[in-house]
Design a protein around this motif. Structure first.
Motif, mmCIF file in Angstrom:
data_model
loop_
_atom_site.group_PDB
_atom_site.id
_atom_site.type_symbol
_atom_site.label_atom_id
_atom_site.label_comp_id
_atom_site.label_asym_id
_atom_site.label_seq_id
_atom_site.Cartn_x
_atom_site.Cartn_y
_atom_site.Cartn_z
ATOM 1 N N ALA A 147 0.837 -1.330 -0.093
ATOM 2 C CA ALA A 147 0.065 -0.095 -0.079
ATOM 3 C C ALA A 147 0.933 1.363 0.018
ATOM 4 N N ALA A 148 2.057 1.333 0.652
ATOM 5 C CA ALA A 148 2.684 2.314 0.596
ATOM 6 C C ALA A 148 3.382 2.658 -0.339
ATOM 7 N N LEU A 149 4.177 1.543 -1.099
ATOM 8 C CA LEU A 149 4.692 1.709 -2.649
ATOM 9 C C LEU A 149 3.626 2.127 -3.447
ATOM 10 N N SER A 150 2.367 1.435 -3.502
ATOM 11 C CA SER A 150 1.437 1.986 -4.333
ATOM 12 C C SER A 150 0.836 3.299 -4.422
ATOM 13 N N PHE A 151 0.792 4.159 -2.911
ATOM 14 C CA PHE A 151 0.571 5.239 -2.750
ATOM 15 C C PHE A 151 1.579 6.191 -3.352
ATOM 16 N N LEU A 152 2.820 5.920 -3.106
ATOM 17 C CA LEU A 152 3.908 6.828 -3.200
ATOM 18 C C LEU A 152 3.985 6.821 -5.074
ATOM 19 N N GLN A 153 3.760 5.701 -5.698
ATOM 20 C CA GLN A 153 3.390 5.654 -6.993
ATOM 21 C C GLN A 153 2.630 6.552 -7.548
ATOM 22 N N THR A 154 1.283 6.397 -6.909
ATOM 23 C CA THR A 154 0.342 7.084 -7.588
ATOM 24 C C THR A 154 0.264 8.572 -7.194
ATOM 25 N N TYR A 173 6.366 -7.592 -12.732
ATOM 26 C CA TYR A 173 6.787 -7.847 -11.234
ATOM 27 C C TYR A 173 6.579 -6.414 -10.544
ATOM 28 N N VAL A 174 6.772 -5.292 -11.160
ATOM 29 C CA VAL A 174 6.398 -3.970 -10.413
ATOM 30 C C VAL A 174 4.989 -4.188 -10.001
ATOM 31 N N SER A 175 3.890 -4.549 -11.080
ATOM 32 C CA SER A 175 2.565 -4.644 -10.747
ATOM 33 C C SER A 175 2.221 -5.347 -9.653
ATOM 34 N N ARG A 176 2.839 -6.476 -9.795
ATOM 35 C CA ARG A 176 2.513 -7.585 -8.681
ATOM 36 C C ARG A 176 3.229 -7.176 -7.166
ATOM 37 N N VAL A 177 4.343 -6.404 -7.101
ATOM 38 C CA VAL A 177 4.705 -5.819 -5.883
ATOM 39 C C VAL A 177 3.529 -4.850 -5.449
ATOM 40 N N LEU A 178 2.929 -3.851 -6.432
ATOM 41 C CA LEU A 178 2.204 -2.830 -5.991
ATOM 42 C C LEU A 178 0.850 -3.410 -5.603
ATOM 43 N N ALA A 179 0.458 -4.583 -5.856
ATOM 44 C CA ALA A 179 -0.774 -5.173 -5.895
ATOM 45 C C ALA A 179 -0.628 -6.256 -4.576
ATOM 46 N N GLY A 180 0.401 -6.119 -4.012
ATOM 47 C CA GLY A 180 0.994 -7.061 -2.601
ATOM 48 C C GLY A 180 0.872 -8.760 -2.821
ATOM 49 N N GLU A 181 1.071 -8.900 -4.290
ATOM 50 C CA GLU A 181 1.072 -10.207 -4.540
ATOM 51 C C GLU A 181 2.505 -10.740 -4.533
ATOM 52 N N ARG A 182 3.563 -9.793 -4.408
ATOM 53 C CA ARG A 182 5.042 -10.339 -4.260
ATOM 54 C C ARG A 182 5.701 -9.540 -3.135
ATOM 55 N N ARG A 183 6.367 -9.972 -2.403
ATOM 56 C CA ARG A 183 7.232 -9.393 -1.462
ATOM 57 C C ARG A 183 8.434 -8.900 -1.864
ATOM 58 N N VAL A 188 15.260 -4.014 -4.203
ATOM 59 C CA VAL A 188 14.145 -3.508 -5.057
ATOM 60 C C VAL A 188 13.196 -2.757 -4.341
ATOM 61 N N THR A 189 13.186 -2.730 -3.145
ATOM 62 C CA THR A 189 12.027 -1.666 -2.250
ATOM 63 C C THR A 189 13.009 -0.432 -2.122
ATOM 64 N N MET A 190 14.115 -0.409 -1.919
ATOM 65 C CA MET A 190 15.015 0.860 -2.038
ATOM 66 C C MET A 190 14.799 1.383 -3.448
ATOM 67 N N ALA A 191 14.797 0.733 -4.360
ATOM 68 C CA ALA A 191 15.095 1.410 -5.693
ATOM 69 C C ALA A 191 13.550 1.873 -6.183
ATOM 70 N N LEU A 192 12.435 1.172 -5.584
ATOM 71 C CA LEU A 192 11.109 1.737 -5.823
ATOM 72 C C LEU A 192 11.083 3.060 -5.367
ATOM 73 N N PRO A 200 14.327 5.717 1.342
ATOM 74 C CA PRO A 200 14.041 4.343 1.451
ATOM 75 C C PRO A 200 13.792 3.891 2.888
ATOM 76 N N SER A 201 14.310 4.669 3.949
ATOM 77 C CA SER A 201 14.388 4.561 5.269
ATOM 78 C C SER A 201 12.982 4.582 5.805
ATOM 79 N N THR A 202 12.271 5.453 5.090
ATOM 80 C CA THR A 202 10.703 5.467 5.654
ATOM 81 C C THR A 202 10.017 4.201 5.704
ATOM 82 N N LEU A 203 10.467 3.194 4.449
ATOM 83 C CA LEU A 203 9.669 1.939 4.199
ATOM 84 C C LEU A 203 10.247 0.929 5.063
#
Length: 316
Positions: A147-154, A173-183, A188-192, A200-203
């Motif tokens: 949800a945090a990554l998806s909100f940042l992207q939106t 893979y990006v879509s599946r991460v944002l949908a919560g289907e992949r951890r 990868v989290t840092m890069a996104l 990145p420290s926020t996440l």
């Protein structure tokens, strides 16, 4: 079935925590306790049946339950195992057909979908963001991260191709991460996060909990614990699409005031546990995840004070 039961147990456990924080009556708390006990029995039955199917001995299975192999075999004969799990399947089907009975397992939703900011012409920082209505089921840790990554992207209006290029992963893979289907892994989290303009420290707290890692592993002083406590709250706030203090006060059923919420979110205080737990619940989090940091912030020693002693005659 084992995963389904574990997820249902997690939902019920979160609901019990919320009921305790809200100081609901004894009958409601005992109902949660009875439901958890029933689900634990279902979980044991499912694991025993799988273990026997995989050729594990009664002795091996019993060694983890502090009972004899003979007693375990009598408790879970083939007929009893089948009957127990058939009853569970029947309850699950009944719950699915009756929406008033509550979810039988953790909802599989797109965390990013309902958390996008409202249109500019109706934006209200203190309105209830979708998905955070009072009484909503707490999100799982990996749903919070997604949800945090998806909100940042939106929020940043970052196209998926920008994220994929920055993180070096495929668009699917990006879509599946944002949908919560992949951890995602931490790189990868840092890069996104960086691609969305967020430190990145926020996440990091969300990522650790999503991967089942302790949140207080590096904490040695109350000051460090307080810093990590507030970082965790800020990450939950981000995952909830940054609702305003008035919104969170409403979601806490007015147990918290907007000024209390602002003070905590801005890192100016570590409140008492009921206040901290209610704020986490309002953010659709799980109080148990943040309690180690809260406890450390309230009980660990303060960092040592470095002082320099000087003789009086040094001043002449």
């Amino acid at each position: 079935m084992i995963t389904e039961i574990a997820e249902a147990f997690q939902v019920e456990s979160n609901a019990m925590t919320n009921a305790a924080v809200e100081q609901q009556g004894s009958a409601a708390l005992l109902a949660h306790s009875a439901s958890l006990a029933r689900q634990l029995e279902d979980f044991e039955a499912a694991v025993i049946r799988r273990g026997r199917a995989q050729g594990e001995s009664w002795e091996e299975l019993a060694s983890h339950l502090s009972i004899s192999a003979e007693r375990l075999r009598k408790k879970w004969s083939s007929d009893k195992l089948n009957r127990r799990l058939e009853q569970r399947a029947s309850r699950t089907t009944s719950s699915a057909s009756n929406p008033l009975s509550g979810p039988a397992s953790l909802p599989r939703q797109r965390p990013g979908g309902p958390l996008g900011p409202p249109p500019a012409d109706v934006a209200d920082p203190d309105s209830d963001p979708p998905g955070t209505a009072a009484g909503a089921t707490p999100r799982s840790p990996h749903q919070h991260l997604a949800a945090a990554l998806s909100f940042l992207q939106t929020q940043g209006d970052r196209p998926l191709r920008v994220l994929e290029g920055h993180a070096g992963i495929s668009p699917s893979y990006v879509s599946r991460v944002l949908a919560g289907e992949r951890r995602p892994s931490w790189p990868v989290t840092m890069a996104l996060a960086e691609a969305c303009g967020e430190p990145p420290s926020t996440l990091y707290p969300l990522w650790r909990v999503a991967h089942g890692q302790p949140v207080d592993v590096r904490v040695t002083t109350a000051e460090q614990a307080a810093e990590e406590f507030h970082r965790f709250l800020r990450s939950l706030h981000l995952a909830a699409a940054l609702p305003g203090p008035d919104c969170l006060a409403r979601l806490s059923r007015r147990h918290l005031s907007p000024s209390d919420i602002t003070q905590v979110l801005e890192g100016r205080s570590v409140p008492d546990w009921p206040t901290a737990a209610r704020l986490v619940v309002a953010l659709q989090g799980r109080p148990a995840d943040i309690r180690p940091l809260w406890h450390a912030a309230r009980t660990l020693p303060a960092p040592p004070q470095h002082t320099t002693s000087m003789y009086a005659d040094a001043f002449g």
